[in-house]
Design an enzyme around this catalytic site. Sequence first.
Site, PDB file in Angstrom:
ATOM      1  N   ARG A 176      39.185  24.551 -70.193  1.00  0.00           N
ATOM      2  CA  ARG A 176      37.741  24.488 -69.948  1.00  0.00           C
ATOM      3  C   ARG A 176      37.203  25.893 -69.626  1.00  0.00           C
ATOM      4  NH1 ARG A 176      35.125  21.008 -64.943  1.00  0.00           N
ATOM      5  NH2 ARG A 176      32.975  21.714 -65.168  1.00  0.00           N
ATOM      6  N   SER A 193      34.821  32.733 -54.464  1.00  0.00           N
ATOM      7  CA  SER A 193      35.073  31.390 -54.999  1.00  0.00           C
ATOM      8  C   SER A 193      35.897  30.542 -54.032  1.00  0.00           C
ATOM      9  CB  SER A 193      35.763  31.510 -56.364  1.00  0.00           C
ATOM     10  OG  SER A 193      36.890  32.319 -56.245  1.00  0.00           O
ATOM     11  N   ASN A 214      39.221  24.991 -54.811  1.00  0.00           N
ATOM     12  CA  ASN A 214      39.505  23.768 -55.567  1.00  0.00           C
ATOM     13  C   ASN A 214      39.567  23.933 -57.091  1.00  0.00           C
ATOM     14  OD1 ASN A 214      36.729  24.111 -55.511  1.00  0.00           O
ATOM     15  ND2 ASN A 214      36.278  21.937 -55.354  1.00  0.00           N
ATOM     16  N   TYR A 215      38.806  24.888 -57.635  1.00  0.00           N
ATOM     17  CA  TYR A 215      38.941  25.226 -59.067  1.00  0.00           C
ATOM     18  C   TYR A 215      39.128  26.738 -59.128  1.00  0.00           C
ATOM     19  CZ  TYR A 215      37.539  20.512 -60.256  1.00  0.00           C
ATOM     20  OH  TYR A 215      37.503  19.131 -60.378  1.00  0.00           O
ATOM     21  N   LYS A 229      36.262  38.099 -54.982  1.00  0.00           N
ATOM     22  CA  LYS A 229      37.140  37.689 -53.882  1.00  0.00           C
ATOM     23  C   LYS A 229      37.476  36.204 -54.016  1.00  0.00           C
ATOM     24  CE  LYS A 229      37.148  35.929 -49.940  1.00  0.00           C
ATOM     25  NZ  LYS A 229      38.469  35.291 -50.050  1.00  0.00           N
ATOM     26  N   THR A 268      41.671  32.357 -50.384  1.00  0.00           N
ATOM     27  CA  THR A 268      43.053  32.764 -50.097  1.00  0.00           C
ATOM     28  C   THR A 268      44.013  31.832 -50.825  1.00  0.00           C
ATOM     29  OG1 THR A 268      42.340  33.642 -48.010  1.00  0.00           O
ATOM     30  CG2 THR A 268      44.702  33.218 -48.241  1.00  0.00           C
ATOM     31  N   ASP A 311      32.458  39.452 -43.793  1.00  0.00           N
ATOM     32  CA  ASP A 311      31.212  40.080 -43.317  1.00  0.00           C
ATOM     33  C   ASP A 311      31.054  41.479 -43.889  1.00  0.00           C
ATOM     34  OD1 ASP A 311      30.564  37.890 -41.938  1.00  0.00           O
ATOM     35  OD2 ASP A 311      30.745  38.761 -39.919  1.00  0.00           O
ATOM     36  N   GLU A 325      26.543  27.700 -54.065  1.00  0.00           N
ATOM     37  CA  GLU A 325      26.935  26.341 -54.461  1.00  0.00           C
ATOM     38  C   GLU A 325      27.744  25.806 -53.302  1.00  0.00           C
ATOM     39  OE1 GLU A 325      27.772  26.839 -59.223  1.00  0.00           O
ATOM     40  OE2 GLU A 325      29.468  26.775 -57.871  1.00  0.00           O
ATOM     41  N   ARG A 378      36.459  17.663 -54.576  1.00  0.00           N
ATOM     42  CA  ARG A 378      35.514  18.196 -55.558  1.00  0.00           C
ATOM     43  C   ARG A 378      34.132  18.149 -54.938  1.00  0.00           C
ATOM     44  NH1 ARG A 378      35.409  14.066 -58.619  1.00  0.00           N
ATOM     45  NH2 ARG A 378      33.988  15.057 -60.086  1.00  0.00           N
ATOM     46  N   CYS A 379      33.352  19.207 -55.183  1.00  0.00           N
ATOM     47  CA  CYS A 379      32.013  19.227 -54.573  1.00  0.00           C
ATOM     48  C   CYS A 379      31.210  18.032 -55.037  1.00  0.00           C
ATOM     49  CB  CYS A 379      31.291  20.530 -54.890  1.00  0.00           C
ATOM     50  SG  CYS A 379      31.136  20.855 -56.644  1.00  0.00           S
ATOM     51  N   GLU A 429      31.152  15.539 -45.106  1.00  0.00           N
ATOM     52  CA  GLU A 429      31.862  15.675 -46.381  1.00  0.00           C
ATOM     53  C   GLU A 429      33.362  15.676 -46.073  1.00  0.00           C
ATOM     54  OE1 GLU A 429      31.964  19.637 -48.189  1.00  0.00           O
ATOM     55  OE2 GLU A 429      31.625  18.719 -50.139  1.00  0.00           O
TER      56      GLU A 429
HETATM   57  N1  LIG Z   1      28.486  23.104 -55.058  1.00  0.00           N
HETATM   58  C1  LIG Z   1      29.548  23.480 -55.759  1.00  0.00           C
HETATM   59  O1  LIG Z   1      29.469  23.796 -56.938  1.00  0.00           O
HETATM   60  C2  LIG Z   1      30.907  23.536 -55.130  1.00  0.00           C
HETATM   61  C3  LIG Z   1      32.026  23.644 -55.943  1.00  0.00           C
HETATM   62  C4  LIG Z   1      33.286  23.677 -55.353  1.00  0.00           C
HETATM   63  C5  LIG Z   1      33.410  23.608 -53.987  1.00  0.00           C
HETATM   64  N2  LIG Z   1      32.299  23.496 -53.212  1.00  0.00           N
HETATM   65  C6  LIG Z   1      32.408  23.363 -51.765  1.00  0.00           C
HETATM   66  O2  LIG Z   1      33.418  24.235 -51.277  1.00  0.00           O
HETATM   67  C7  LIG Z   1      34.026  23.671 -50.124  1.00  0.00           C
HETATM   68  C8  LIG Z   1      35.528  23.716 -50.275  1.00  0.00           C
HETATM   69  O3  LIG Z   1      35.971  24.990 -50.620  1.00  0.00           O
HETATM   70  P1  LIG Z   1      36.654  25.980 -49.552  1.00  0.00           P
HETATM   71  O4  LIG Z   1      37.370  25.164 -48.530  1.00  0.00           O
HETATM   72  O5  LIG Z   1      37.414  26.992 -50.330  1.00  0.00           O
HETATM   73  O6  LIG Z   1      35.352  26.616 -48.889  1.00  0.00           O
HETATM   74  P2  LIG Z   1      35.270  27.811 -47.815  1.00  0.00           P
HETATM   75  O7  LIG Z   1      33.831  27.926 -47.437  1.00  0.00           O
HETATM   76  O8  LIG Z   1      36.266  27.616 -46.738  1.00  0.00           O
HETATM   77  O9  LIG Z   1      35.735  29.111 -48.626  1.00  0.00           O
HETATM   78  C9  LIG Z   1      35.056  29.541 -49.782  1.00  0.00           C
HETATM   79  C10 LIG Z   1      35.267  31.028 -49.937  1.00  0.00           C
HETATM   80  O10 LIG Z   1      34.604  31.722 -48.884  1.00  0.00           O
HETATM   81  C11 LIG Z   1      35.466  32.697 -48.336  1.00  0.00           C
HETATM   82  N3  LIG Z   1      35.021  32.946 -46.955  1.00  0.00           N
HETATM   83  C12 LIG Z   1      35.416  32.347 -45.811  1.00  0.00           C
HETATM   84  N4  LIG Z   1      34.759  32.887 -44.756  1.00  0.00           N
HETATM   85  C13 LIG Z   1      33.932  33.840 -45.254  1.00  0.00           C
HETATM   86  C14 LIG Z   1      32.990  34.730 -44.677  1.00  0.00           C
HETATM   87  N5  LIG Z   1      32.748  34.737 -43.364  1.00  0.00           N
HETATM   88  N6  LIG Z   1      32.321  35.560 -45.480  1.00  0.00           N
HETATM   89  C15 LIG Z   1      32.533  35.555 -46.813  1.00  0.00           C
HETATM   90  N7  LIG Z   1      33.416  34.736 -47.423  1.00  0.00           N
HETATM   91  C16 LIG Z   1      34.101  33.878 -46.652  1.00  0.00           C
HETATM   92  C17 LIG Z   1      36.829  32.055 -48.476  1.00  0.00           C
HETATM   93  O11 LIG Z   1      37.848  33.020 -48.358  1.00  0.00           O
HETATM   94  C18 LIG Z   1      36.714  31.495 -49.876  1.00  0.00           C
HETATM   95  O12 LIG Z   1      36.912  32.515 -50.843  1.00  0.00           O
HETATM   96  C19 LIG Z   1      33.496  22.258 -50.032  1.00  0.00           C
HETATM   97  O13 LIG Z   1      32.485  22.185 -49.055  1.00  0.00           O
HETATM   98  C20 LIG Z   1      32.915  22.008 -51.419  1.00  0.00           C
HETATM   99  O14 LIG Z   1      31.912  21.021 -51.458  1.00  0.00           O
HETATM  100  C21 LIG Z   1      31.060  23.466 -53.750  1.00  0.00           C
END
Ligand SMILES: NC(=O)c1ccc[n+]([C@@H]2O[C@H](COP(=O)([O-])OP(=O)(O)OC[C@H]3O[C@@H](n4cnc5c(N)ncnc54)[C@H](O)[C@@H]3O)[C@@H](O)[C@H]2O)c1
Length: 484
Positions: free
Chosen positions: A110, A158, A161-162, A184, A187, A222, A257, A290-291, A384
């Site tokens: 995809r 990003s 999850n994907y 970035k 992790t 930050d 997102e 999945r979001c 969620e």
């Molecule tokens: N709306 C959408 O399209 C969509 C798609 C996929 C996932 N999501 C959402 O993502 C979440 C799950 O993903 P996750 O657990 O990886 O999310 P997360 O917010 O924990 O992490 C996302 C990213 O942010 C980074 N991050 C963490 N703290 C940060 C900071 N202070 N400053 C900058 N970057 C920082 C993480 O390292 C990671 O790369 C769920 O809430 C899901 O709904 C949304």
Amino acid sequence: MNELKTMKAYPFLLNGEWKDSTSEKLIGIESPSGNDNVGEVQAMTEHEVNAAIAGANDAQQNWARKSFAARAQLLYAWAEQLLEMKDELAATIMKEVGKGLASAEKEVIRTADFIKYTAEEGKRLHGELINGGSFNAGSANKFALVNRNPVGVVLAISPFNYPVNLSAAKIAPALMGGNAVVFKPATQGAIGGTLMVEALDKAGLPSGLVNLVTGKGSEIGDHLITHPQIDLINFTGGSKTGKSISQKASMVPVILELGGKDPAIVLEDADLDKAAADIVSGGFSYSGQRCTAIKRVLVQDETADALLSKIKEKMEGLKVGAPEDNADVTPLISSKAADYVTGLIEDALEKGAALVKGNHRNGNLIYPTLLDGVTKDMDVAWEEPFGPVIPVIRVKNVEEAIHIANESEYGLQASIFTRNMEKAIHIGNELEVGSVQINGKTERGPDHFPFLGVKSSGVGVQGIRKSIESMTREKVTVLNMTQG
Ligand SMILES: NC(=O)c1ccc[n+]([C@@H]2O[C@H](COP(=O)([O-])OP(=O)(O)OC[C@H]3O[C@@H](n4cnc5c(N)ncnc54)[C@H](O)[C@@H]3O)[C@@H](O)[C@H]2O)c1
């Protein structure tokens, strides 16, 4: 770069060179099942992060001068390389984020399709010529040439999850728009992200045009988002992090997102077999991580028993187990995530919800769980879970379903199941969400559809054409013709 595959500690790409961090600190990545160390990535220093942003800024100047056709060539080559690395990428996604192997392979395919379509769509981005005379006669000698220009350096962050698809969904449109990218990855997902950048590097990436930054978001986040040379932030992740980014990124445009709590609203005249099948696949595939997973069901009381029995029956068909066996429900990303889901289930049961199926846990693996009689005082009605639990809330009528759907802080998508199209469209108009799915599960894609969330679910619009537009800005040149 050949040695990249055999190394356990993955380097980062900085201005065309694969490097280890001078911090000498590595971040270990454990598989979700908790019994496999997948590898390590570098914890980069602030100095290295600064070099990544400065290098991207330099590389962007040349790239912006390239034609759309030349930019498209890099994207086509990238898609080719990704497909060549498909098996390795899929195995990495499987191990690193616990996704079933077949789904991991689909993610890679995809992504290659997404990149190719982005190249095509970018080539069709034409500017506009506006004649001033259409506003008033006195302006008839003015013409506006409206072009799309890059914003500069895009910071792409990003989620886990994907790890390949959602990263490329930022990088490819940003590049097509003439931007450079500082990327970035999450992790957990950083190894998949690294291999994806390796494919781009093999495809002929100009030095510095995409620099890879690895490290903990909580530590370097930050610094990245407040860096003065970042011109736009494109973030996908949790709503809490997204909101904090939008507050700190003062005057820098953001595309966010974020989380969701997508409801499936099932009316009494719905095809219940179809609704149940979509609720089960929409709610439980990839363990609900999945979001756009279906995260609550709102059903009219008189239909609830029949729907629940069909959902329960279809849940029997879910495969629960290891990603290697292509299970639908696999161990959640971390023990913290699994504890959170368990807590939501326990809270609901304590407050009187009925367990229809599930609530069994083995390590980070949570069996698909269906809860009936969920009420508004229960956390699972609003939070969620990002895990395999579906709460069913019984409602008296359509108005109550709309009211509860809109009471959520989130507004990503919603599904409506009914045979009455007029009613479906009316309900859809009332729902505060980015997309409404009529007689289908909530989901992202096809990837050229606009994709957006409202309220706490996001800011800005993505979807291939929209993503290119969101990461470019219009530049207007006015020709003032001499009258005569
Ligand atoms: N709306 C959408 O399209 C969509 C798609 C996929 C996932 N999501 C959402 O993502 C979440 C799950 O993903 P996750 O657990 O990886 O999310 P997360 O917010 O924990 O992490 C996302 C990213 O942010 C980074 N991050 C963490 N703290 C940060 C900071 N202070 N400053 C900058 N970057 C920082 C993480 O390292 C990671 O790369 C769920 O809430 C899901 O709904 C949304």
